[in-house]
Design a protein around this motif. Structure first.
Motif, PDB file in Angstrom:
ATOM      1  N   THR A   1      -3.182 -15.371  -6.974  1.00  0.00           N
ATOM      2  CA  THR A   1      -3.784 -16.531  -6.310  1.00  0.00           C
ATOM      3  C   THR A   1      -5.299 -16.523  -6.463  1.00  0.00           C
ATOM      4  O   THR A   1      -5.924 -17.572  -6.685  1.00  0.00           O
ATOM      5  CB  THR A   1      -3.415 -16.533  -4.817  1.00  0.00           C
ATOM      6  N   PHE A   2      -5.901 -15.352  -6.361  1.00  0.00           N
ATOM      7  CA  PHE A   2      -7.351 -15.227  -6.504  1.00  0.00           C
ATOM      8  C   PHE A   2      -7.796 -15.695  -7.883  1.00  0.00           C
ATOM      9  O   PHE A   2      -8.776 -16.448  -8.017  1.00  0.00           O
ATOM     10  CB  PHE A   2      -7.764 -13.777  -6.269  1.00  0.00           C
ATOM     11  N   ILE A   3      -7.096 -15.267  -8.924  1.00  0.00           N
ATOM     12  CA  ILE A   3      -7.453 -15.650 -10.295  1.00  0.00           C
ATOM     13  C   ILE A   3      -7.265 -17.147 -10.501  1.00  0.00           C
ATOM     14  O   ILE A   3      -8.124 -17.831 -11.077  1.00  0.00           O
ATOM     15  CB  ILE A   3      -6.616 -14.855 -11.311  1.00  0.00           C
ATOM     16  N   MET A   4      -6.157 -17.676 -10.012  1.00  0.00           N
ATOM     17  CA  MET A   4      -5.876 -19.100 -10.202  1.00  0.00           C
ATOM     18  C   MET A   4      -6.902 -19.970  -9.474  1.00  0.00           C
ATOM     19  O   MET A   4      -7.297 -21.024  -9.975  1.00  0.00           O
ATOM     20  CB  MET A   4      -4.469 -19.429  -9.701  1.00  0.00           C
ATOM     21  N   CYS A   5      -7.338 -19.529  -8.302  1.00  0.00           N
ATOM     22  CA  CYS A   5      -8.327 -20.317  -7.545  1.00  0.00           C
ATOM     23  C   CYS A   5      -9.703 -20.285  -8.197  1.00  0.00           C
ATOM     24  O   CYS A   5     -10.529 -21.180  -7.954  1.00  0.00           O
ATOM     25  CB  CYS A   5      -8.418 -19.785  -6.116  1.00  0.00           C
TER      26      CYS A   5
ATOM     27  N   GLY B   1       0.168  -0.456   2.502  1.00  0.00           N
ATOM     28  CA  GLY B   1       0.672   0.814   3.015  1.00  0.00           C
ATOM     29  C   GLY B   1       1.230   0.699   4.415  1.00  0.00           C
ATOM     30  O   GLY B   1       1.874   1.635   4.904  1.00  0.00           O
ATOM     31  N   SER B   2       0.988  -0.439   5.082  1.00  0.00           N
ATOM     32  CA  SER B   2       1.580  -0.649   6.402  1.00  0.00           C
ATOM     33  C   SER B   2       3.028  -1.095   6.235  1.00  0.00           C
ATOM     34  O   SER B   2       3.520  -1.301   5.117  1.00  0.00           O
ATOM     35  CB  SER B   2       0.779  -1.699   7.173  1.00  0.00           C
ATOM     36  N   LYS B   3       3.701  -1.293   7.349  1.00  0.00           N
ATOM     37  CA  LYS B   3       5.118  -1.658   7.310  1.00  0.00           C
ATOM     38  C   LYS B   3       5.355  -3.115   6.944  1.00  0.00           C
ATOM     39  O   LYS B   3       6.469  -3.495   6.604  1.00  0.00           O
ATOM     40  CB  LYS B   3       5.762  -1.355   8.668  1.00  0.00           C
ATOM     41  N   VAL B   4       4.325  -3.927   7.046  1.00  0.00           N
ATOM     42  CA  VAL B   4       4.508  -5.370   6.829  1.00  0.00           C
ATOM     43  C   VAL B   4       3.802  -5.881   5.583  1.00  0.00           C
ATOM     44  O   VAL B   4       3.956  -7.046   5.211  1.00  0.00           O
ATOM     45  CB  VAL B   4       4.019  -6.159   8.067  1.00  0.00           C
ATOM     46  N   VAL B   5       2.997  -5.054   4.919  1.00  0.00           N
ATOM     47  CA  VAL B   5       2.287  -5.457   3.703  1.00  0.00           C
ATOM     48  C   VAL B   5       2.629  -4.476   2.593  1.00  0.00           C
ATOM     49  O   VAL B   5       2.471  -3.254   2.766  1.00  0.00           O
ATOM     50  CB  VAL B   5       0.753  -5.494   3.911  1.00  0.00           C
ATOM     51  N   GLY B   6       3.100  -4.997   1.464  1.00  0.00           N
ATOM     52  CA  GLY B   6       3.479  -4.140   0.344  1.00  0.00           C
ATOM     53  C   GLY B   6       2.840  -4.598  -0.947  1.00  0.00           C
ATOM     54  O   GLY B   6       1.969  -5.482  -0.962  1.00  0.00           O
ATOM     55  N   PHE B   7       3.282  -4.024  -2.072  1.00  0.00           N
ATOM     56  CA  PHE B   7       2.695  -4.362  -3.375  1.00  0.00           C
ATOM     57  C   PHE B   7       3.003  -5.793  -3.786  1.00  0.00           C
ATOM     58  O   PHE B   7       2.289  -6.370  -4.599  1.00  0.00           O
ATOM     59  CB  PHE B   7       3.199  -3.379  -4.437  1.00  0.00           C
ATOM     60  N   LYS B   8       4.049  -6.372  -3.221  1.00  0.00           N
ATOM     61  CA  LYS B   8       4.344  -7.776  -3.505  1.00  0.00           C
ATOM     62  C   LYS B   8       3.198  -8.654  -3.029  1.00  0.00           C
ATOM     63  O   LYS B   8       2.746  -9.572  -3.746  1.00  0.00           O
ATOM     64  CB  LYS B   8       5.644  -8.175  -2.822  1.00  0.00           C
ATOM     65  N   ASP B   9       2.691  -8.384  -1.821  1.00  0.00           N
ATOM     66  CA  ASP B   9       1.543  -9.136  -1.295  1.00  0.00           C
ATOM     67  C   ASP B   9       0.304  -8.889  -2.142  1.00  0.00           C
ATOM     68  O   ASP B   9      -0.486  -9.804  -2.376  1.00  0.00           O
ATOM     69  CB  ASP B   9       1.279  -8.704   0.145  1.00  0.00           C
ATOM     70  N   PHE B  10       0.140  -7.638  -2.605  1.00  0.00           N
ATOM     71  CA  PHE B  10      -1.027  -7.270  -3.412  1.00  0.00           C
ATOM     72  C   PHE B  10      -1.076  -8.092  -4.704  1.00  0.00           C
ATOM     73  O   PHE B  10      -2.098  -8.688  -5.050  1.00  0.00           O
ATOM     74  CB  PHE B  10      -0.980  -5.781  -3.718  1.00  0.00           C
ATOM     75  N   HIS B  11       0.068  -8.145  -5.418  1.00  0.00           N
ATOM     76  CA  HIS B  11       0.103  -8.903  -6.683  1.00  0.00           C
ATOM     77  C   HIS B  11      -0.007 -10.402  -6.434  1.00  0.00           C
ATOM     78  O   HIS B  11      -0.605 -11.123  -7.253  1.00  0.00           O
ATOM     79  CB  HIS B  11       1.391  -8.577  -7.430  1.00  0.00           C
ATOM     80  N   TYR B  12       0.548 -10.862  -5.321  1.00  0.00           N
ATOM     81  CA  TYR B  12       0.451 -12.272  -4.973  1.00  0.00           C
ATOM     82  C   TYR B  12      -1.015 -12.660  -4.722  1.00  0.00           C
ATOM     83  O   TYR B  12      -1.474 -13.734  -5.124  1.00  0.00           O
ATOM     84  CB  TYR B  12       1.316 -12.545  -3.740  1.00  0.00           C
TER      85      TYR B  12
END
Length: 654
Positions: free
Chosen positions: A277-281, A262-273
């Motif tokens: 990554t969490f699942i793969m690790c 919700g900030s100007k520098v973090v969006g849903f792209k970061d969320f899905h990324y």
């Protein structure tokens, strides 16, 4: 540069923060109570889900392998118990020959087998204290009062020093909360500076200034995937330890994924990324634990791996089996079905007393504000308060959906509970006289209740089982080869590993002849739970008959004991009177021993079972009336465990 200032400077090793002396005193008490030792027996799972199995593997002794470790359908992971209980049990195995030779101390006795693993778990429990301390320091909260309340909780004194899988769960949960709290704070700081530099960059007019701001922005540390490998590994291990860990891990991981969203520098792209990554690790750790379980339960062997002849039938996924078992209500019926509100109404107040009640009142207030739409009065969703509140509410709500509920299932929520409401029991500068008085009263109630509950669960609840196991161990060792039969009724099972019985499953080899053989069992533990008396004596009759047959045919000497709560003495002797050829004589008793399975009735004024034998003989012609003091005294005397010797009458008369 900003990371080296402020709160990060406060937690550096150059500026250590002193902990209160009262906290260290409580930590010493925690270890002292473990060494005493605590004779209380909370639940059979504290032995039979972990230490019993691992002791059998490491010490090569006979154990009771419960249905949860049945290779046909195993539901318990072996990795976590091996990692936590393996070191102290290996220590006993390796060091014992030296302690016996140099100090004449046998570590393979019930006392050391009980205490040494508990001491190691007690040491690990300090991880919970440290995590709570670090979270308080990170967010500028009063850690002194919270640490004292945490360290004085009977949950810490009793549950956190025993080999429950729930004990391991609270350690994983506290570490997870700390890592997520650190990630949240780091992301907040970096996002703030990144947004600030972006604004300055847009406002800059000269190329030199823009280049300078661009360089500063590129030097900001990466934070989006901070600790992703550790977090995913921790969650996977926690789920394999107890699949219910999903309910505990969901709030921290949810907040970790939503950092800065919700900030100007973090969006849903970061969320899905982050999710990907969490699942793969987590996949490598999950595969490793599946291989460990599959090898332990005999689904795969090294020959299978070398020949690459592997199929889906070669793998066992214990968390999946756990869920399949518990989703079937018919299975849960065997362990007891409970109403959905049991955790809220009974278990939360029982475990956390004053703080539990305060939490329920506070959460009810938050629920009311949410229904009324007063969202501005609720904790901010991305704050540490929001994280702790969701980490408190979500696990209890999820576990309440299952029809089988035990108090120990929710002990990990003690960490967020103490963080949120710990200061409610300590007055501060802004409190008035009445508020201070109320908080002082509540704090005194907290300490008193925890002292009473520590005594009850640590020393009284099923408190006769360990002393009886200790006596039984000595008798078995002093009468080697004599068959020993023990029947326990209306009490928990005796932990078999404490008796150190030679393994009857291991193949032994004669050094002289080279002949391989297996030892025949000489100790037989019969566990009949809360079997009715008439059925129990049918079992006693069968065991006695078989023992007499072996005595007359093969000269096998035997000893036969029945362990029963004192409150059942009259019923036991009444049932024994129907078997004229069975003699039931009391050998000894252990006090205190509390069990809900045979809760004694309060004696009436003319209950002659409460009258002392000498007084009863002098007043054989009349009924002896009891006063209230005698009745109360008699009632409390019934909280014990009696051991009866069983022999045939004919032999006994000889």
């Amino acid at each position: 540069m900003f990371l080296k200032t402020g709160i990060f400077k406060a937690i550096s090793f150059k500026n250590p923060v002193k902990l209160p002396v009262s906290y260290w005193f409580l930590v010493i008490i925690r270890f002292a109570l473990t060494i005493v030792p605590q004779k209380g027996y909370i639940h059979p799972d504290e032995f039979f889900q972990n230490v019993e199995i691992i002791a059998g593997d490491i010490l090569n002794v006979d154990i009771a392998r419960t249905w949860e470790f049945n290779p046909k359908f195993p539901i318990r992971n072996i990795f976590v118990p091996k990692m936590i209980l393996g070191p102290p049990l290996h220590f006993i195995r390796i060091v014992n020959p030296y302690t016996m030779y140099y100090l004449n101390i046998d570590l393979k006795t019930p006392y050391y087998l009980l205490v040494i693993p508990r001491l190691f778990i007690c040491l690990l429990s300090l991880i919970n204290d440290y995590c709570l301390y670090r979270i308080c320091i990170l967010y500028g909260q009063n850690f002194r009062t919270r640490l004292k309340l945490f360290a004085s909780s009977y949950v810490v004194f009793v549950y956190c020093c025993r080999s429950f899988s729930n004990t391991f769960e609270i350690i994983f949960f506290s570490i997870l909360l700390l890592f997520v709290a650190e990630c949240m704070q780091k992301s907040d700081k970096i996002i703030y500076h990144e947004e600030f530099l972006n604004e300055k960059y847009k406002q800059a007019t000269s190329p030199v200034e823009k280049v300078k701001l661009f360089k500063l922005r590129t030097h900001l540390p990466e934070h989006s995937l901070n600790r992703v490998i550790i977090l995913s590994t921790l969650v996977v291990i926690g789920i394999f330890n107890r699949p219910t860990f999903v309910g505990f891990a969901f709030p921290p991981i949810f907040f970790w994924l939503h950092r800065g969203l919700g900030s100007k520098v973090v969006g849903f792209k970061d969320f899905h990324y982050r999710i990907f990554t969490f699942i793969m690790c987590g996949i490598p750790t999950a595969l490793l634990l599946i291989v460990v379980d599959s090898g332990y339960y005999g689904y795969i062997t090294m020959a299978d791996v070398e020949s690459l002849k592997l199929s889906w039938d070669y793998w066992v996924v214990t968390p999946l089996n756990f869920m399949r078992y518990n989703l079937d209500t018919r299975n849960l019926t065997q362990h007891g079905l409970h109403p959905w509100w049991l955790h809220l109404v009974v278990n939360v107040p029982l475990l956390f007393n004053i703080l539990g009640v305060l939490a329920l009142i506070s959460i009810a207030g938050h629920t009311y504000r949410f229904i009324r739409g007063q969202y501005n009065k609720l904790p901010r969703i991305q704050s540490i308060t929001g994280l702790m509140l969701f980490s408190l509410v979500t696990p209890v709500a999820v576990l309440s959906l299952f029809p089988h509920q035990e108090a120990r299932f929710i002990i990990p929520v003690l960490i967020p509970l103490i963080y949120l409401y710990g200061n409610h029991l300590h007055p501060n500068e802004t409190d008035g006289a009445k508020s201070r008085r109320l908080k002082n009263i509540l704090r005194i109630c907290w300490y008193c209740l925890n002292v009473l509950l520590t005594i009850f669960f640590g020393f009284i609840h099923q408190g006769g089982i360990y002393p009886f196991s200790n006596s039984l161990y000595r008798e078995i060792k002093s009468n080697y080869g004599v068959h020993t039969h023990v029947i326990t009724t209306h009490s928990y099972s005796i932990p078999t590993f404490l008796l150190q019985l030679e393994s009857t499953t291991k193949i032994w080899k004669d050094k002289k002849t080279g002949h391989k053989y297996r030892l025949a069992p000489t100790t037989f533990l019969h566990k009949y739970g809360s079997l009715p008396m008439d059925e129990l004596f049918t079992k006693i009759d069968d065991v006695l008959t078989n023992a007499e047959m072996l005595l007359h045919k093969h000269k096998k000497q035997y000893r036969f004991y029945v362990a029963s709560p004192c409150s059942l003495e009259q019923r036991l002797r009444h049932a024994a009177s129907s078997y004229y050829y069975i003699d039931l004589s009391e050998e000894f008793s252990y006090y205190p021993h509390f069990c809900t399975e045979a809760f004694p009735k309060f004696p009436s004024g003319r209950d002659q079972s409460c009258v002392e034998t000498s007084l009863l003989r002098t007043n054989e012609s009349r009924v002896v009336d009891l006063n209230m003091f005698q009745r109360i005294s008699c009632f409390f005397r019934k909280f014990c465990l009696k051991i009866y010797r069983v022999r045939p009458v004919t032999k006994y008369k000889k």
